[in-house]
Design an enzyme around this catalytic site. Structure first.
Site, mmCIF file in Angstrom:
data_model
loop_
_atom_site.group_PDB
_atom_site.id
_atom_site.type_symbol
_atom_site.label_atom_id
_atom_site.label_comp_id
_atom_site.label_asym_id
_atom_site.label_seq_id
_atom_site.Cartn_x
_atom_site.Cartn_y
_atom_site.Cartn_z
ATOM 1 N N GLU A 276 0.609 -1.220 -0.003
ATOM 2 C CA GLU A 276 0.028 -0.037 -0.022
ATOM 3 C C GLU A 276 0.987 1.311 0.033
ATOM 4 O O GLU A 276 0.311 2.359 -0.557
ATOM 5 C CB GLU A 276 -0.891 -0.100 1.177
ATOM 6 C CG GLU A 276 -2.197 0.825 1.015
ATOM 7 C CD GLU A 276 -3.118 0.473 2.016
ATOM 8 O OE1 GLU A 276 -3.064 0.038 3.067
ATOM 9 O OE2 GLU A 276 -4.501 0.902 1.924
ATOM 10 N N HIS A 297 7.706 -27.009 -0.155
ATOM 11 C CA HIS A 297 7.006 -28.223 -1.105
ATOM 12 C C HIS A 297 5.957 -27.429 -1.998
ATOM 13 O O HIS A 297 5.283 -28.250 -2.734
ATOM 14 C CB HIS A 297 6.310 -29.034 0.114
ATOM 15 C CG HIS A 297 7.436 -29.609 0.959
ATOM 16 N ND1 HIS A 297 8.057 -30.688 0.709
ATOM 17 C CD2 HIS A 297 7.707 -29.069 2.004
ATOM 18 C CE1 HIS A 297 8.726 -31.122 1.706
ATOM 19 N NE2 HIS A 297 8.764 -29.935 2.516
ATOM 20 N N LYS A 409 -12.762 2.086 -3.730
ATOM 21 C CA LYS A 409 -13.891 2.171 -2.843
ATOM 22 C C LYS A 409 -15.040 3.243 -3.372
ATOM 23 O O LYS A 409 -16.160 3.058 -3.139
ATOM 24 C CB LYS A 409 -13.324 3.039 -1.340
ATOM 25 C CG LYS A 409 -12.638 2.304 -0.419
ATOM 26 C CD LYS A 409 -12.473 2.848 0.811
ATOM 27 C CE LYS A 409 -11.296 2.405 1.802
ATOM 28 N NZ LYS A 409 -10.686 3.208 2.923
HETATM 29 O O1 PA5 Z 1 -3.086 1.778 5.681
HETATM 30 C C1 PA5 Z 1 -4.026 2.329 5.460
HETATM 31 O O2 PA5 Z 1 -4.202 3.492 5.235
HETATM 32 C C2 PA5 Z 1 -5.063 1.360 5.302
HETATM 33 O O3 PA5 Z 1 -4.888 -0.042 5.062
HETATM 34 C C3 PA5 Z 1 -6.468 1.422 6.263
HETATM 35 O O4 PA5 Z 1 -6.014 1.180 7.485
HETATM 36 C C4 PA5 Z 1 -7.923 0.598 6.002
HETATM 37 O O5 PA5 Z 1 -8.195 0.960 4.733
HETATM 38 C C5 PA5 Z 1 -8.636 0.731 6.869
HETATM 39 O O6 PA5 Z 1 -9.177 2.286 6.968
HETATM 40 P P1 PA5 Z 1 -10.086 3.018 8.086
HETATM 41 O O7 PA5 Z 1 -9.419 2.646 9.450
HETATM 42 O O8 PA5 Z 1 -10.321 4.138 7.707
HETATM 43 O O9 PA5 Z 1 -11.306 1.970 8.052
#
Ligand code: PA5
Length: 418
Positions: A276, A297, A409
């Site tokens: 990410e 394996h 999203k």
């Molecule tokens: O690291 C990040 O920003 C994302 O993985 C968020 O943690 C994830 O999308 C969850 O977001 P939120 O806490 O706003 O629900």
């Protein structure tokens, strides 16, 4: 302390090239050590004093103690960065104590019903962890858990058992005020995947009986080290520069592996952190993970004989996690060469053999981890967060945003008529 060594029979990156890359990245390290104004809204994790000071830990432990006294189970409602750090430590180290149940990380009705069934007959509390309280998975799970609690507890008792970890001023905080839930802060200046050292990661860990003070001590020691070491010796810079050099040589993937299944959920945290943070602007190393020896394996065949796509990064735990000696039972099974051997040593032999075999084919980076305990998890969290930041900067992307996730999203909300 964490230590890094390199095994690469073909010497694809020699020490001089690595030193040169580290010298070139010196300004990046200096900026990261000082903190950068352009990332001011994302760097609250750089100093643990900000969200994991002793004062915060006192509060976190007080809430955790209250939960421990009244609950058999604790439901962590969160997705991605909102649950990965806590889960990686809890699944590795927690034994006995309050059971941690995970929700808010799936939209599967089968998985959600199974989760609800697992709570039947138990007293529990819930923690809805959401930075941006718009994310579908935690928002929808929070609803079904509120419904389940309303059937089991009086409104006052359900409210007492509801904790929300959200940002100040958010709609989640307003909901807490209106309903009498306990509100605790999700740092406004920390993104989910960098939030291990805050209420987000530490409260579920503390409820599960993890020594969060030791974990934070590990993080602080690593913070001090990475802020003190200059560009010549900085371990995070060394790793960040190295992985970028491999990337430029055409290694598109990095495989994190170890011979300790206790790291199973840590892999998920690590994959999320790098995927990410780095996968943007058409760039980035694709992070994957493998649990050895089992996956020798499976993917082991590809690594040894397939396309040269990846380099491998091992977590090598130095202090024995356990002992179990294998003995003869007098039957002729042709395994007598194992008689009297400890599984710890057998596992080590498998590790050494794997690194020897794989390093002939691809670069192998080895991190020696002192022990598999809370303190070292703290070191690992801080180390990889800092290294990911440096690596992203070397790559030329913003390691703290996630525009691709936001795009998906948007389409999902459209499909659901939001
Ligand atoms: O690291 C990040 O920003 C994302 O993985 C968020 O943690 C994830 O999308 C969850 O977001 P939120 O806490 O706003 O629900």
């Amino acid at each position: 302390m964490l230590n890094m060594t390199l095994r690469d029979t073909a010497n694809r990156v020699d020490e001089n090239a690595l030193r040169q890359a580290m010298r070139e990245a010196e300004p990046i390290l200096a900026r990261a050590q000082a903190g950068e104004a352009k990332y001011a809204d994302s760097q609250g994790w750089l100093s643990l004093e900000q969200w994991a000071s002793d004062a915060w830990l006192d509060q976190i432990e007080a809430i955790a103690d209250r939960v421990k006294k009244t609950c058999d189970a604790f439901v962590v409602i969160g997705v991605g960065g909102s649950n990965n750090a806590a889960r990686s430590v809890i699944e590795a180290l927690a034994e006995g104590g309050v059971e941690i149940v995970y929700a808010g990380n799936t939209l599967s009705p089968h998985a959600l019903n199974k989760m609800l069934r697992s709570l039947e007959g138990k007293d529990y509390a819930i923690d809805c962890i959401a930075k941006n309280f718009e994310t579908l998975e935690p928002g929808s799970s929070f609803r079904i858990l509120r419904e389940a609690m309303a059937k089991k507890y009086s409104p006052e008792e359900a409210a007492r058992r509801t904790i929300c970890t959200g940002t100040y001023g958010s709609s989640l905080e307003k909901l807490c005020e209106a309903e009498g839930y306990t509100f605790v802060p999700f740092p406004t200046d920390v993104g989910g995947r960098y939030s291990a050292f805050s209420y987000v990661g530490l409260l579920p860990m503390a409820v599960a009986g993890i020594d969060v003070r030791a974990l934070v001590r590990g993080g602080r020691d690593m913070e001090r080290r990475l802020h003190e070491e200059g560009a010549k010796t900085n371990l995070a810079l060394r790793y960040a520069a190295l992985r970028n050099l491999y990337h430029r040589q055409g290694y598109a993937l990095e495989m994190l592996a170890s011979f300790e299944p206790q790291f199973r959920w840590f892999y998920k945290w690590w994959v999320q952190l790098f995927a990410e943070s780095e996968g943007k602007d058409g760039k980035g190393i694709f992070p994957v993970a493998a649990e050895y020896s089992e996956e020798l394996h499976a993917v082991g065949q590809y690594l040894q004989d397939g396309a040269p796509l990846m380099f491998e990064t091992f977590l090598d735990v130095k202090e024995p996690t356990d002992h179990l000696v294998i003995r003869s039972d007098g039957k002729k099974d042709f395994f007598d060469y194992l008689n009297g051997k400890d599984f710890w040593d057998i596992n080590r032999a498998a590790f050494d053999a794997t690194v020897t075999a794989h390093s002939a084919k691809m670069p192998c980076v080895i991190f020696e981890v002192g022990a598999l305990d809370a303190y070292h998890f703290g070191q690992l969290f801080y180390f990889f967060q800092f290294a990911c930041y440096l690596s992203g900067e070397i790559l030329g992307i913003n390691p703290f945003d996630q525009p691709g996730v936001e795009a998906y999203k948007g389409w999902m909300f459209k499909a659901l008529g939001k």
